[in-house]
Design a protein around this motif. Structure first.
Motif, PDB file in Angstrom:
ATOM      1  N   GLU A  20      40.792  40.689  43.010  1.00 23.57           N
ATOM      2  CA  GLU A  20      41.608  41.318  41.973  1.00 23.57           C
ATOM      3  C   GLU A  20      40.938  41.190  40.601  1.00 23.57           C
ATOM      4  OE1 GLU A  20      44.871  43.398  40.319  1.00 23.57           O
ATOM      5  OE2 GLU A  20      44.048  43.250  42.331  1.00 23.57           O
ATOM      6  N   ALA A  21      40.351  40.038  40.309  1.00 22.37           N
ATOM      7  CA  ALA A  21      39.648  39.849  39.037  1.00 22.37           C
ATOM      8  C   ALA A  21      38.467  40.808  38.920  1.00 22.37           C
ATOM      9  CB  ALA A  21      39.172  38.402  38.911  1.00 22.37           C
ATOM     10  N   TYR A  22      37.732  41.000  40.011  1.00 19.28           N
ATOM     11  CA  TYR A  22      36.603  41.936  40.013  1.00 19.28           C
ATOM     12  C   TYR A  22      37.093  43.351  39.739  1.00 19.28           C
ATOM     13  CZ  TYR A  22      32.814  44.871  41.727  1.00 19.28           C
ATOM     14  OH  TYR A  22      31.848  45.824  41.829  1.00 19.28           O
ATOM     15  N   LYS A  24      39.800  44.356  38.216  1.00 15.54           N
ATOM     16  CA  LYS A  24      40.242  44.487  36.836  1.00 15.54           C
ATOM     17  C   LYS A  24      39.063  44.514  35.871  1.00 15.54           C
ATOM     18  CE  LYS A  24      44.845  42.494  37.196  1.00 15.54           C
ATOM     19  NZ  LYS A  24      45.740  41.430  36.716  1.00 15.54           N
ATOM     20  N   LEU A  25      38.029  43.730  36.147  1.00 15.47           N
ATOM     21  CA  LEU A  25      36.848  43.713  35.289  1.00 15.47           C
ATOM     22  C   LEU A  25      36.160  45.077  35.276  1.00 15.47           C
ATOM     23  CD1 LEU A  25      34.677  42.216  33.588  1.00 15.47           C
ATOM     24  CD2 LEU A  25      33.540  41.724  35.750  1.00 15.47           C
TER      25      LEU A  25
END
Length: 63
Positions: A20-22, A24-25
């Motif tokens: 999820e962080a990837y 969003k990035l």
């Protein structure tokens, strides 16, 4: 002591968070038209956010 099932569940949550962080990035970098800055072969390089996949799946290695 935690059981194997508890450790697997915790690991799965961590991996899901990384994915999820990837996502969003990459979304953020595309919106700002800003390159991703990474280290590749010991050198700092900039990558166009449109040249990377919008999502990624982490797979547990063997061993």
């Amino acid at each position: 002591m935690e059981t194997k099932d508890q450790l697997k569940e915790e690991r799965d949550k961590i991996v899901k968070g990384l994915e999820e962080a990837y996502r969003k990035l990459v979304e953020f970098k595309k919106a700002k038209n800003s390159p991703l800055v990474v280290v590749r072969n010991g050198k700092i390089v900039e990558i166009d956010p449109y040249d990377v996949p919008p999502t990624i799946s982490y797979k547990r290695g063997q061993g």
